[in-house]
Design a protein around this motif. Structure first.
Motif, PDB file in Angstrom:
ATOM      1  N   GLU A 116      12.428 -26.064 -42.750  1.00  0.00           N
ATOM      2  CA  GLU A 116      13.215 -27.121 -43.392  1.00  0.00           C
ATOM      3  C   GLU A 116      14.683 -27.107 -43.012  1.00  0.00           C
ATOM      4  OE1 GLU A 116      11.962 -27.597 -47.726  1.00  0.00           O
ATOM      5  OE2 GLU A 116      11.381 -25.539 -47.296  1.00  0.00           O
ATOM      6  N   GLY A 117      15.062 -26.353 -41.993  1.00  0.00           N
ATOM      7  CA  GLY A 117      16.465 -26.257 -41.638  1.00  0.00           C
ATOM      8  C   GLY A 117      17.115 -25.063 -42.309  1.00  0.00           C
ATOM      9  N   ALA A 118      18.409 -24.891 -42.051  1.00  0.00           N
ATOM     10  CA  ALA A 118      19.102 -23.700 -42.533  1.00  0.00           C
ATOM     11  C   ALA A 118      19.900 -23.958 -43.803  1.00  0.00           C
ATOM     12  CB  ALA A 118      20.035 -23.165 -41.451  1.00  0.00           C
ATOM     13  N   SER A 119      19.648 -25.065 -44.494  1.00  0.00           N
ATOM     14  CA  SER A 119      20.369 -25.338 -45.722  1.00  0.00           C
ATOM     15  C   SER A 119      19.869 -24.424 -46.833  1.00  0.00           C
ATOM     16  CB  SER A 119      20.190 -26.800 -46.142  1.00  0.00           C
ATOM     17  OG  SER A 119      18.866 -27.031 -46.583  1.00  0.00           O
ATOM     18  N   LEU A 120      20.673 -24.312 -47.876  1.00  0.00           N
ATOM     19  CA  LEU A 120      20.299 -23.454 -48.992  1.00  0.00           C
ATOM     20  C   LEU A 120      19.102 -24.009 -49.743  1.00  0.00           C
ATOM     21  CD1 LEU A 120      23.858 -22.549 -50.358  1.00  0.00           C
ATOM     22  CD2 LEU A 120      22.376 -21.195 -48.862  1.00  0.00           C
ATOM     23  N   ARG A 121      18.715 -25.255 -49.468  1.00  0.00           N
ATOM     24  CA  ARG A 121      17.557 -25.855 -50.124  1.00  0.00           C
ATOM     25  C   ARG A 121      16.243 -25.425 -49.478  1.00  0.00           C
ATOM     26  NH1 ARG A 121      19.384 -32.026 -49.875  1.00  0.00           N
ATOM     27  NH2 ARG A 121      20.007 -31.250 -47.828  1.00  0.00           N
ATOM     28  N   ASN A 122      16.316 -24.724 -48.370  1.00  0.00           N
ATOM     29  CA  ASN A 122      15.119 -24.209 -47.706  1.00  0.00           C
ATOM     30  C   ASN A 122      14.599 -23.036 -48.530  1.00  0.00           C
ATOM     31  OD1 ASN A 122      13.245 -22.872 -46.064  1.00  0.00           O
ATOM     32  ND2 ASN A 122      14.287 -23.515 -44.187  1.00  0.00           N
ATOM     33  N   ALA A 123      13.587 -23.278 -49.341  1.00  0.00           N
ATOM     34  CA  ALA A 123      13.112 -22.275 -50.289  1.00  0.00           C
ATOM     35  C   ALA A 123      12.523 -21.062 -49.595  1.00  0.00           C
ATOM     36  CB  ALA A 123      12.084 -22.902 -51.236  1.00  0.00           C
ATOM     37  N   SER A 176      27.009 -40.007 -40.960  1.00  0.00           N
ATOM     38  CA  SER A 176      26.190 -38.804 -41.058  1.00  0.00           C
ATOM     39  C   SER A 176      27.007 -37.614 -40.584  1.00  0.00           C
ATOM     40  CB  SER A 176      24.929 -38.941 -40.199  1.00  0.00           C
ATOM     41  OG  SER A 176      24.139 -40.037 -40.630  1.00  0.00           O
ATOM     42  N   THR A 177      26.630 -36.438 -41.040  1.00  0.00           N
ATOM     43  CA  THR A 177      27.342 -35.231 -40.651  1.00  0.00           C
ATOM     44  C   THR A 177      26.461 -34.356 -39.757  1.00  0.00           C
ATOM     45  OG1 THR A 177      26.590 -34.084 -42.650  1.00  0.00           O
ATOM     46  CG2 THR A 177      28.718 -35.217 -42.751  1.00  0.00           C
ATOM     47  N   LEU A 178      27.072 -33.661 -38.856  1.00  0.00           N
ATOM     48  CA  LEU A 178      26.346 -32.741 -37.989  1.00  0.00           C
ATOM     49  C   LEU A 178      26.108 -31.424 -38.719  1.00  0.00           C
ATOM     50  CD1 LEU A 178      28.250 -33.263 -34.614  1.00  0.00           C
ATOM     51  CD2 LEU A 178      26.034 -34.193 -35.263  1.00  0.00           C
ATOM     52  N   PRO A 179      25.019 -30.756 -38.434  1.00  0.00           N
ATOM     53  CA  PRO A 179      24.767 -29.464 -39.084  1.00  0.00           C
ATOM     54  C   PRO A 179      25.724 -28.405 -38.564  1.00  0.00           C
ATOM     55  CG  PRO A 179      23.135 -29.867 -37.374  1.00  0.00           C
ATOM     56  CD  PRO A 179      23.944 -31.130 -37.492  1.00  0.00           C
ATOM     57  N   THR A 180      25.888 -27.340 -39.337  1.00  0.00           N
ATOM     58  CA  THR A 180      26.691 -26.205 -38.885  1.00  0.00           C
ATOM     59  C   THR A 180      25.773 -25.170 -38.250  1.00  0.00           C
ATOM     60  OG1 THR A 180      26.512 -25.205 -41.082  1.00  0.00           O
ATOM     61  CG2 THR A 180      28.455 -26.560 -40.640  1.00  0.00           C
ATOM     62  N   PHE A 181      26.332 -24.389 -37.361  1.00  0.00           N
ATOM     63  CA  PHE A 181      25.535 -23.419 -36.612  1.00  0.00           C
ATOM     64  C   PHE A 181      25.046 -22.285 -37.511  1.00  0.00           C
ATOM     65  CE2 PHE A 181      28.341 -25.248 -33.329  1.00  0.00           C
ATOM     66  CZ  PHE A 181      27.364 -25.704 -32.448  1.00  0.00           C
ATOM     67  N   ALA A 182      23.794 -21.884 -37.301  1.00  0.00           N
ATOM     68  CA  ALA A 182      23.209 -20.767 -38.045  1.00  0.00           C
ATOM     69  C   ALA A 182      21.984 -20.278 -37.303  1.00  0.00           C
ATOM     70  CB  ALA A 182      22.824 -21.200 -39.466  1.00  0.00           C
ATOM     71  N   TYR A 183      21.655 -19.008 -37.496  1.00  0.00           N
ATOM     72  CA  TYR A 183      20.421 -18.469 -36.929  1.00  0.00           C
ATOM     73  C   TYR A 183      19.889 -17.357 -37.819  1.00  0.00           C
ATOM     74  CZ  TYR A 183      23.003 -14.383 -35.158  1.00  0.00           C
ATOM     75  OH  TYR A 183      23.759 -13.247 -35.049  1.00  0.00           O
ATOM     76  N   ALA A 184      18.614 -17.059 -37.654  1.00  0.00           N
ATOM     77  CA  ALA A 184      17.975 -15.990 -38.423  1.00  0.00           C
ATOM     78  C   ALA A 184      18.223 -14.670 -37.721  1.00  0.00           C
ATOM     79  CB  ALA A 184      16.479 -16.254 -38.562  1.00  0.00           C
ATOM     80  N   GLY A 185      19.026 -13.811 -38.356  1.00  0.00           N
ATOM     81  CA  GLY A 185      19.371 -12.533 -37.752  1.00  0.00           C
ATOM     82  C   GLY A 185      18.417 -11.429 -38.166  1.00  0.00           C
ATOM     83  N   GLY A 186      18.765 -10.227 -37.771  1.00  0.00           N
ATOM     84  CA  GLY A 186      17.934  -9.071 -38.089  1.00  0.00           C
ATOM     85  C   GLY A 186      16.781  -8.880 -37.138  1.00  0.00           C
ATOM     86  N   GLY A 204      11.807 -23.476 -36.020  1.00  0.00           N
ATOM     87  CA  GLY A 204      12.610 -24.692 -35.963  1.00  0.00           C
ATOM     88  C   GLY A 204      14.042 -24.453 -36.399  1.00  0.00           C
ATOM     89  N   ASP A 205      14.610 -25.439 -37.088  1.00  0.00           N
ATOM     90  CA  ASP A 205      15.991 -25.327 -37.541  1.00  0.00           C
ATOM     91  C   ASP A 205      16.196 -24.182 -38.517  1.00  0.00           C
ATOM     92  OD1 ASP A 205      16.751 -27.415 -35.995  1.00  0.00           O
ATOM     93  OD2 ASP A 205      16.945 -28.877 -37.598  1.00  0.00           O
ATOM     94  N   SER A 206      15.140 -23.658 -39.087  1.00  0.00           N
ATOM     95  CA  SER A 206      15.274 -22.530 -39.999  1.00  0.00           C
ATOM     96  C   SER A 206      15.739 -21.272 -39.273  1.00  0.00           C
ATOM     97  CB  SER A 206      13.934 -22.238 -40.694  1.00  0.00           C
ATOM     98  OG  SER A 206      13.580 -23.285 -41.568  1.00  0.00           O
ATOM     99  N   ILE A 207      15.483 -21.165 -37.986  1.00  0.00           N
ATOM    100  CA  ILE A 207      15.885 -19.971 -37.246  1.00  0.00           C
ATOM    101  C   ILE A 207      16.977 -20.254 -36.224  1.00  0.00           C
ATOM    102  CG2 ILE A 207      13.645 -18.877 -37.557  1.00  0.00           C
ATOM    103  CD1 ILE A 207      12.966 -19.579 -34.671  1.00  0.00           C
ATOM    104  N   HIS A 208      17.199 -21.531 -35.883  1.00  0.00           N
ATOM    105  CA  HIS A 208      18.273 -21.858 -34.940  1.00  0.00           C
ATOM    106  C   HIS A 208      18.785 -23.267 -35.240  1.00  0.00           C
ATOM    107  CE1 HIS A 208      14.913 -23.903 -33.019  1.00  0.00           C
ATOM    108  NE2 HIS A 208      14.351 -22.746 -32.721  1.00  0.00           N
ATOM    109  N   ASN A 234      13.467 -29.861 -29.319  1.00  0.00           N
ATOM    110  CA  ASN A 234      12.639 -29.328 -28.234  1.00  0.00           C
ATOM    111  C   ASN A 234      12.350 -27.851 -28.429  1.00  0.00           C
ATOM    112  OD1 ASN A 234      12.248 -31.643 -26.470  1.00  0.00           O
ATOM    113  ND2 ASN A 234      14.434 -31.564 -26.102  1.00  0.00           N
ATOM    114  N   SER A 235      13.351 -27.090 -28.868  1.00  0.00           N
ATOM    115  CA  SER A 235      13.118 -25.663 -29.109  1.00  0.00           C
ATOM    116  C   SER A 235      12.226 -25.456 -30.317  1.00  0.00           C
ATOM    117  CB  SER A 235      14.449 -24.928 -29.288  1.00  0.00           C
ATOM    118  OG  SER A 235      15.201 -25.487 -30.347  1.00  0.00           O
ATOM    119  N   ALA A 236      12.271 -26.376 -31.298  1.00  0.00           N
ATOM    120  CA  ALA A 236      11.370 -26.275 -32.450  1.00  0.00           C
ATOM    121  C   ALA A 236       9.918 -26.464 -32.018  1.00  0.00           C
ATOM    122  CB  ALA A 236      11.746 -27.317 -33.507  1.00  0.00           C
TER     123      ALA A 236
END
Length: 426
Positions: A73-80, A197-207, A260-264, A275-277
């Motif tokens: 669901e993307g990297a927003s805080l709403r991604n449960a 519309s606003t562009l998303p901010t950069f984030a990735y799943a670390g660890g 998908g957007d949850s990790i990048h 495409n990467s998703a």
């Protein structure tokens, strides 16, 4: 909400479809305006748990227990799912979200660009106004370009010009005349009515971890994939996952992963996000194929054939976690302006032309190579950049040494000349 179960699966809780209007019951069709404005995933009545109550409204919520959860669901805080994995301290998951502040915020509106038949429709077209507003035109399979007008949110003057058809037509005529004739009045009307519309901010799943598995439960209770069905036929990976997805036993072996957007999460400048998703999905499917005894191979490594289906999840992390971080790092460099985006493109072009056997093309061209992963592209460009900096530093050092040597040679000569000249005057 996501609540982890003992076996590694999850209990998912969400509002019932009737919560928005309150006028219909579960299983009845909602004809309200709210139902028209959003798409709601339908959950069968048998999956309802009447014991679960929404703590805020007191109304009954929908809950379903599943052995396998995919967060996309993307990297927003709403991604449960992502939030639950990020805050998990049980040792079953090492995922930690890394988010970056937006150093180059932009808002945007889109508009179709109808190029004439004489133009190539397989290229990205780009233009920039004197005020720094960018118009990026991305190609589509149908030949139509999608124009994205990127504006700084603090540029109130330009934002105001995008609010009506008349001001938009004037703005295109004055600031983007090369595209003005390819924009229709009808599309300008729709663009004016559309909100920014606003562009998303950069984030990735670390660890280095994109999955969650309770190892003890997986080893104790998960049957191997590739076993024989009750009819004597080999069980496919789809049959195996479906068979383990039935029932609501809290101790049933399960797992979760992000893709998908949850990790990048990146800005959609070059279409790399979607495409990467899709590539994530392909890799995850390939990991399940490996476990089921398939023939897929990645980097010369395979995982145990006929193993537990949960074995596919750590393999997915191994294959995609580093690429997720590399994709975000590369995309952030594109967003940094001249020093991190334009200058490297210039250097790559110069060095690749002078020594193509030693230096690879620029990063954008490298990303189009299907046999190169994001990690490999990032590593190769770091190598190229280090060698480029070394060569430039060596050239500058030689030039500096030559200047110093020249000055040392000229200074005594100038002193003698001045002395001789002065003596003649005396």
């Amino acid at each position: 909400d996501v609540e982890w179960l003992g076996g590694g699966g999850a209990r998912l809780t969400r509002e019932p479809t009737g919560r928005a209007s309150g006028a219909h019951g579960v299983g009845e069709k909602d004809t309200s305006k709210a139902a028209e404005d959003e798409t709601v995933t339908q959950i069968e009545t048998k999956d309802l748990d009447p014991k679960v109550v929404d703590p805020k409204t007191g109304e009954r919520a929908v809950t379903v227990c599943v052995p396998f959860v995919v967060g996309a669901e993307g990297a927003s805080l709403r991604n449960a799912v992502m939030s639950a994995m990020d805050s998990d301290n049980s040792g079953a998951c090492d995922t930690s979200m890394v988010r970056f502040d937006d150093a180059n915020p932009r808002v945007y509106k889109t508009i179709p660009i109808h190029l004439p038949a004489s133009f190539r429709t397989d290229l990205n077209y780009s233009a920039r106004s004197k005020d720094g507003v960018a118009l990026e035109c991305l190609p589509t399979k149908e030949g139509l370009l999608v124009g994205i007008l990127l504006v700084k949110p603090t540029d109130k003057e330009t934002c105001a010009k995008l609010g009506s058809k008349a001001s938009l037509r004037k703005y295109f005529d004055e600031d983007f005349p090369m595209f003005a004739e390819f924009v229709s009045d009808e599309d300008l009307v729709l663009m004016a009515e559309r909100r920014m519309s606003t562009l998303p901010t950069f984030a990735y799943a670390g660890g280095g971890c994109l999955h969650r598995v309770v190892e003890a439960a997986a080893k104790a209770g998960s049957a191997p994939m590739g076993k024989q069905s009750e009819h004597g036929e080999a069980e496919t990976k789809e049959d195996h996952v479906i068979s383990q997805a039935r029932g609501e036993d809290e101790d049933e072996v399960g797992g979760a992963c992000l893709l998908g957007d949850s990790i990048h999460t990146i800005k959609p400048y070059f279409g790399l996000g979607v495409n990467s998703a899709l590539e994530d999905v392909t890799v995850l499917d390939d990991c399940f194929t490996h476990v089921a005894g398939g023939e897929g191979v990645h980097d010369g490594q395979t995982i145990s054939e006929g193993g537990r289906w949960t074995d596919a999840l750590p393999e997915f992390s191994r294959r995609r976690a580093a690429d997720a971080k590399a994709l975000v790092d590369i995309s952030r460099s594109f967003d940094g302006g001249f020093l991190t985006f334009v200058l490297p493109l210039i250097l790559d072009g110069m060095f690749n032309k002078m020594a193509p056997a030693l230096f690879m093309p620029n990063t954008i061209q490298m990303l189009q190579k299907e046999d190169w992963t994001f990690s490999q592209v990032g590593a190769r460009k770091r190598r190229d950049r280090a060698v480029q900096v070394g060569i430039i530093a060596a050239v500058l050092a030689c030039v500096g040494w030559a200047l110093v040597a020249t000055v040392r040679m000229l200074v005594p000569w100038l002193v003698r000349s001045i002395a001789i000249g002065g003596g003649g005057i005396v």
